[in-house]
Design a protein around this motif. Sequence first.
Motif, PDB file in Angstrom:
ATOM      1  N   ARG A 133       1.779   4.807   1.031  1.00 17.82           N
ATOM      2  CA  ARG A 133       1.409   5.602   2.200  1.00 17.82           C
ATOM      3  C   ARG A 133       1.318   7.078   1.822  1.00 17.82           C
TER       4      ARG A 133
ATOM      5  N   ARG B 189      -1.318   3.344   6.854  1.00 22.56           N
ATOM      6  CA  ARG B 189      -1.008   4.127   5.654  1.00 22.56           C
ATOM      7  C   ARG B 189      -0.843   5.610   5.947  1.00 22.56           C
TER       8      ARG B 189
ATOM      9  N   TYR C 196       0.858  -1.176   0.000  1.00 29.21           N
ATOM     10  CA  TYR C 196       0.000   0.000   0.000  1.00 29.21           C
ATOM     11  C   TYR C 196       0.897   1.229   0.000  1.00 29.21           C
TER      12      TYR C 196
END
Length: 178
Positions: free
Chosen positions: A114, A168, A112
């Motif tokens: 961030r 995140r 993911y």
Amino acid sequence: MTGACTGALAAVAVLLLAGCAPEPVPTPTASVSSPAPTASAPSASATPSASPTPSATPTPNGPPATRPVEPPTGTDPDAAGMNAAQAGQLCAAEQRNGLGAGDTQVGDPTAYERTIDPQWYVTILAENEFGQYYQECVLGGSADDPEWSVVQQTPKDQLTKAHIEQMRTENEGFDEDH
């Protein structure tokens, strides 16, 4: 007068069809929808080909136009040169050789991007004698010299959307000693 104008228009039409028309002069009562024939153009009496192939768009005869192509999401290197795939590989290797050594990674890394530094948050589904859990890493920098922020494990039922969003967007409480 109407008969004279009609006769004059008919005479001009015959001359146009015969290819002998004088220079066209714009008149308010006559309009021509196609250009006047020239010596190189076929006459009106020429037999049309059996299968005319006019094309509204000409076929290009040069090289195709070139334009920049954006790489797929998740593969763009960040400012330091690491992409999502590299972040996933680094986290998987770190977990296999460190905190998660001896456990089995049963899922592929999910990276993911961030909203803050470090650039990547990675999760990997793994299992050991106690059941399934997620291996997690937060890292950035370059693939050759990664900067680690977090290496941890989270029980499978605790890896919620809220947990992912926190990982995140926040750095508070992370183990900075890795």
